[in-house]
Structure formats: C-alpha cells, structure tokens
Design a protein around this motif. Structure first.
Motif, PDB file in Angstrom:
ATOM      1  N   LEU A  23       0.832  -1.206   0.000  1.00 53.97           N
ATOM      2  CA  LEU A  23       0.000   0.000   0.000  1.00 53.97           C
ATOM      3  C   LEU A  23       0.867   1.257   0.000  1.00 53.97           C
ATOM      4  N   GLY A  24       1.916   1.229   0.820  1.00 53.90           N
ATOM      5  CA  GLY A  24       2.829   2.371   0.847  1.00 53.90           C
ATOM      6  C   GLY A  24       3.507   2.597  -0.493  1.00 53.90           C
ATOM      7  N   LEU A  25       3.882   1.504  -1.144  1.00 54.28           N
ATOM      8  CA  LEU A  25       4.499   1.600  -2.466  1.00 54.28           C
ATOM      9  C   LEU A  25       3.514   2.124  -3.508  1.00 54.28           C
ATOM     10  N   VAL A  26       2.272   1.703  -3.400  1.00 49.94           N
ATOM     11  CA  VAL A  26       1.239   2.191  -4.323  1.00 49.94           C
ATOM     12  C   VAL A  26       1.093   3.712  -4.192  1.00 49.94           C
ATOM     13  N   VAL A  27       0.976   4.167  -2.944  1.00 51.53           N
ATOM     14  CA  VAL A  27       0.812   5.607  -2.696  1.00 51.53           C
ATOM     15  C   VAL A  27       2.036   6.379  -3.180  1.00 51.53           C
ATOM     16  N   ALA A  28       3.233   5.865  -2.874  1.00 48.02           N
ATOM     17  CA  ALA A  28       4.460   6.546  -3.273  1.00 48.02           C
ATOM     18  C   ALA A  28       4.609   6.594  -4.788  1.00 48.02           C
ATOM     19  N   THR A  29       4.358   5.470  -5.454  1.00 45.44           N
ATOM     20  CA  THR A  29       4.478   5.421  -6.910  1.00 45.44           C
ATOM     21  C   THR A  29       3.449   6.318  -7.574  1.00 45.44           C
ATOM     22  N   LEU A  30       2.236   6.304  -7.046  1.00 45.95           N
ATOM     23  CA  LEU A  30       1.171   7.144  -7.590  1.00 45.95           C
ATOM     24  C   LEU A  30       1.509   8.627  -7.411  1.00 45.95           C
ATOM     25  N   ALA A  31       1.957   8.988  -6.202  1.00 48.95           N
ATOM     26  CA  ALA A  31       2.315  10.384  -5.934  1.00 48.95           C
ATOM     27  C   ALA A  31       3.474  10.831  -6.811  1.00 48.95           C
ATOM     28  N   PHE A  32       4.458   9.964  -6.962  1.00 52.85           N
ATOM     29  CA  PHE A  32       5.612  10.281  -7.808  1.00 52.85           C
ATOM     30  C   PHE A  32       5.171  10.535  -9.249  1.00 52.85           C
ATOM     31  N   GLY A  33       4.338   9.642  -9.782  1.00 53.01           N
ATOM     32  CA  GLY A  33       3.875   9.803 -11.155  1.00 53.01           C
ATOM     33  C   GLY A  33       3.025  11.045 -11.346  1.00 53.01           C
ATOM     34  N   LEU A  34       2.162  11.342 -10.377  1.00 50.85           N
ATOM     35  CA  LEU A  34       1.294  12.511 -10.487  1.00 50.85           C
ATOM     36  C   LEU A  34       2.103  13.801 -10.428  1.00 50.85           C
ATOM     37  N   LEU A  35       3.076  13.851  -9.524  1.00 49.86           N
ATOM     38  CA  LEU A  35       3.911  15.050  -9.410  1.00 49.86           C
ATOM     39  C   LEU A  35       4.763  15.251 -10.663  1.00 49.86           C
ATOM     40  N   GLN A  36       5.278  14.163 -11.219  1.00 49.86           N
ATOM     41  CA  GLN A  36       6.050  14.275 -12.455  1.00 49.86           C
ATOM     42  C   GLN A  36       5.161  14.743 -13.617  1.00 49.86           C
ATOM     43  N   THR A  37       3.904  14.320 -13.619  1.00 43.99           N
ATOM     44  CA  THR A  37       2.975  14.754 -14.662  1.00 43.99           C
ATOM     45  C   THR A  37       2.649  16.232 -14.512  1.00 43.99           C
ATOM     46  N   VAL A  38       2.542  16.696 -13.274  1.00 41.76           N
ATOM     47  CA  VAL A  38       2.314  18.127 -13.031  1.00 41.76           C
ATOM     48  C   VAL A  38       3.480  18.947 -13.579  1.00 41.76           C
ATOM     49  N   VAL A  39       4.702  18.485 -13.330  1.00 41.17           N
ATOM     50  CA  VAL A  39       5.884  19.176 -13.860  1.00 41.17           C
ATOM     51  C   VAL A  39       5.845  19.182 -15.387  1.00 41.17           C
ATOM     52  N   GLY A  40       5.473  18.047 -15.972  1.00 44.62           N
ATOM     53  CA  GLY A  40       5.369  17.973 -17.426  1.00 44.62           C
ATOM     54  C   GLY A  40       4.326  18.934 -17.969  1.00 44.62           C
ATOM     55  N   ALA A  41       3.207  19.086 -17.241  1.00 47.60           N
ATOM     56  CA  ALA A  41       2.144  20.001 -17.672  1.00 47.60           C
ATOM     57  C   ALA A  41       2.622  21.441 -17.644  1.00 47.60           C
ATOM     58  N   TRP A  42       3.535  21.735 -16.705  1.00 47.82           N
ATOM     59  CA  TRP A  42       4.078  23.094 -16.597  1.00 47.82           C
ATOM     60  C   TRP A  42       4.848  23.464 -17.871  1.00 47.82           C
ATOM     61  N   TYR A  43       5.505  22.471 -18.440  1.00 51.54           N
ATOM     62  CA  TYR A  43       6.331  22.710 -19.626  1.00 51.54           C
ATOM     63  C   TYR A  43       5.603  22.366 -20.926  1.00 51.54           C
ATOM     64  N   ALA A  44       4.331  22.009 -20.839  1.00 54.68           N
ATOM     65  CA  ALA A  44       3.607  21.545 -22.031  1.00 54.68           C
ATOM     66  C   ALA A  44       3.571  22.596 -23.131  1.00 54.68           C
ATOM     67  N   GLY A  45       3.350  23.854 -22.749  1.00 55.45           N
ATOM     68  CA  GLY A  45       3.280  24.912 -23.741  1.00 55.45           C
ATOM     69  C   GLY A  45       4.583  25.076 -24.500  1.00 55.45           C
ATOM     70  N   ALA A  46       5.699  25.019 -23.774  1.00 53.90           N
ATOM     71  CA  ALA A  46       7.008  25.155 -24.420  1.00 53.90           C
ATOM     72  C   ALA A  46       7.317  23.946 -25.293  1.00 53.90           C
TER      73      ALA A  46
END
Length: 385
Positions: A23-46
């Motif tokens: 469960l801890g790994l699920v939460v950590a992996t999910l949070a990691f992926g979501l945060l990385q996607t947020v960073v990617g969205a920040w640069y989407a326009g560029a």
C-alpha cells in the motif's frame, strides 16, 4: 519454478505487513507519477511550441504595447512568411476564480499561423464575419458548457467595461498536446472600442507572432526584427515561441523545483520503509537461512530469495500505482480545469515509476542480504528471530 513459489510464500508469510508495505508503495508510486505529470504540464506549452514561429514583444516588458504600424515593417523582413498580432485581455467570466486565457487576435492571419487549432470551415467563416464573435477551445467549452451561439459576458480588467462575445466556433487540437483552453476574439472589436473610450490605447498590440520560412534562420531573423526598431520609442525583443513560453515557466521555477524534489523525497521515504520491512523479515528468518546453509545452499541462493521477495513486493506496488495513475490524473485534470491546459501522462513518467520501484526493491534488499550471507550456521540455528 520452485524458487518462485518459495519467494511468493515468503512474501505472503506476514500478510498484513506485506499488504501495508505494498500500500505504501502504491501511494508513493502514484504520488511520484502525479507530481512528475504536473511538472510535465508546466512545460507543455514550451514543448508544443512551433520552431517556425517567433514572438516579438516590447523589449522592456510584455505589459508595454507595440504600435500596430510595426506589422508591415516586420512583414518586409527577408525570411518572414506571415505576421499576426494579439493582445492579452485578462477579463473575468462570472467570478475571478474562472480564469482562462483570453486573446484579442488579428482574425484570419492569426488562425493561419496556428494550423494545430482545428476549426470547422463554417465556424471559421462565421467567426470572421461577426465582429463580436469568438472562438473557444473544446476543453474550455466542456468546462463551462459553452455552445455555438451562446453570448458570453466578460468583465474587463486591463480593458475596463462589460464585454459580450458570441461563440461562433469551437476548435479542437490536432495533437493531444495542443492547448484547447483558450478564448479568441477579434482585435478589431477591442480596438474600435478603445478608439472611442480611450483613444491613447488604440492601435496598439501586445505582441506579434511571426512565421518564418526556415527554423535554422530563427536567430538571424530575430536579430533583423529587433534591429529594425532599435532606438525607437518601442524597441522590440524577438525570440522563438519556445523561449517565449519558457519565460513564463521561469517565473514559477521555484515551484517546479520544489515539486520535483518532493517527488523524489517520496521515493526515498518509501525506500526506507521497504528496507525496514525486509530487515525485519531477514531477522526473523536467520535460523532458516542457517539451515539452508547447513544443507549446502550457497550465499547466492539466499540472495536470490531476499532480492526476489523485495522486488516482487516493489513491482506489485508499482504496477498498481501505475494503473491507478491514469484515472487519478484524469480526475485531477478535470478538477484543475484550465489551470493545466495539457495534462498528459508521458511515457517517460511511467518508465520513471517502474525504475523508481526497481531501485527501491534492490536497495531495500542489500542490507538484509549481506546479513544473511554472513550469518554463522551455529549462531543462526540458535536464533529465535
């Protein structure tokens, strides 16, 4: 096959502890992926910027306008194949929280420079005919329920007053990375109103969008444009569309860095939790490992058991986290509305999630493996866990 069965039985020996670790790994992996996607969205326009478009703005700041008369001068520079212009409007729809990009554009010339905006020909024609017409992106239309023919009231902030626009077109994106959260209306409508109410602000534009014939000549053409207006009352700064977009990202760079750091801190924390779980398991099985040694099984076999269990737990947690990322990202994107115009899960993000889980599984198994390999048979058999 027997080894795999033994690894699976070891992993399920303490079901509650294994479940909580997964469960801890699920939460950590999910949070990691979501945060990385947020960073990617920040640069989407560029990332989606065209290498054949330049942006010319006032050299002092984007908030200072440029004269409309610059258009013909820019169009005459060698290598320029198209020129359009736009003003940032910055109005309020119903309430301040309803933010979305609003641009007064030069009609046909602006749309021609953005082939990634897919607009039905009939709708395009209707927009070009109607002075008060507007074109909205499909994501924006879905969020606020805009339909063709709707009248949209917007309260001006930069340009005061109550403005009304009629939806004449809804555009889609040619690619998934195309921004479909924008609102376009006629610059002429804005300018005609300003000439009546605030003549000093009339015949001015916020920026020029310049199409060039060869991306390799971007620097040369940019320099030629800026030299054209050097020592004028409104000097220019011309840069590639990507550089222009990155300029906005740099304003919030500290936030982006913080998100990146947090995403990796999450992985480090779960790595410590995983290491503790494997250490507990190894300590409880010292007598078993000593017995295996006494029966002739070497250190490599013990390492295989421990690493196999650790990797199994880590990869199961990662697999669930990766699968859950898609619905969670979709729900997050819907909740954020137009704050993140493009919110797509990149293949690199999925790869990073898998690599992070693999790293956690390997690192967590190192210490207990070394301990089990070094255990003395006699001391191990005396161990009670």
């Amino acid at each position: 096959m027997e080894v795999l069965k033994l690894i699976l039985k070891n992993a399920l020996r303490h079901k509650l502890r294994t479940s909580l670790t997964v469960l801890g790994l699920v939460v950590a992996t999910l949070a990691f992926g979501l945060l990385q996607t947020v960073v990617g969205a920040w640069y989407a326009g560029a990332d989606a910027a065209s290498n054949t478009r330049l942006v010319t703005r006032n050299a002092i700041s984007l908030v200072f306008p440029l004269p409309l008369s610059y258009e013909n001068s820019i169009r005459g520079i060698e290598g320029v194949t198209g020129v359009a212009y736009a003003n940032w409007f910055g109005g309020i729809y119903q309430e301040p929280k309803n933010f979305f990009p609003q641009l007064a554009i030069s009609g046909r010339s602006y749309l021609d420079l953005y082939p990634e905006f897919v607009l039905d020909e009939d709708q395009r024609a209707a927009f070009l005919r109607d002075r008060k017409g507007c074109v909205v992106g499909s994501k924006l239309a879905a969020q606020y329920g805009f339909k063709l023919g709707d009248v949209i009231p917007i309260k001006g902030t930069i340009f005061p007053g109550q403005w009304e626009f009629v939806v004449r077109g809804i555009y889609d994106g040619r690619q998934e990375t195309t921004d479909t959260s924008q609102f376009f209306f006629h610059w002429d409508y804005l300018n005609e109103t300003l000439l009546k109410t605030s003549k000093r602000r009339g015949n001015q534009v916020g920026l020029y969008v310049v199409r060039i014939d060869n991306p390799d000549n971007a620097a040369a053409i940019s320099g030629a444009i800026d030299r054209q207006f050097k020592n004028s009352l409104a000097e220019t700064l011309t840069e590639t569309e990507k550089a222009f977009q990155l300029g906005f990202v740099s304003m919030s760079e500290a936030i982006v860095v913080a998100i990146r750091v947090v995403s990796f801190v999450v992985i480090v924390i779960i790595m410590a939790v995983m290491a503790n779980t494997m250490a507990m398991s190894a300590r409880e099985r010292l007598a078993e490992y000593a017995t295996l040694k006494a029966l002739g099984f070497g250190p490599g076999f013990l390492a295989l058991l421990i690493f196999g269990e650790s990797l199994l737990i880590a990869l199961v947690g990662a697999a669930i986290g990766i699968v859950l990322l898609f619905p969670v990202a979709h729900a997050f994107s819907a909740k954020m509305g137009t704050l993140f115009p493009v919110f797509e899960i990149a293949p690199q993000t999925l790869l990073l999630q898998a690599l992070a889980a693999l790293t956690v599984g390997i690192v967590a198994a190192i210490a207990p493996t070394l301990r089990s390999m070094r255990v003395n048979i006699v001391d191990g058999l005396r161990s009670i866990g």
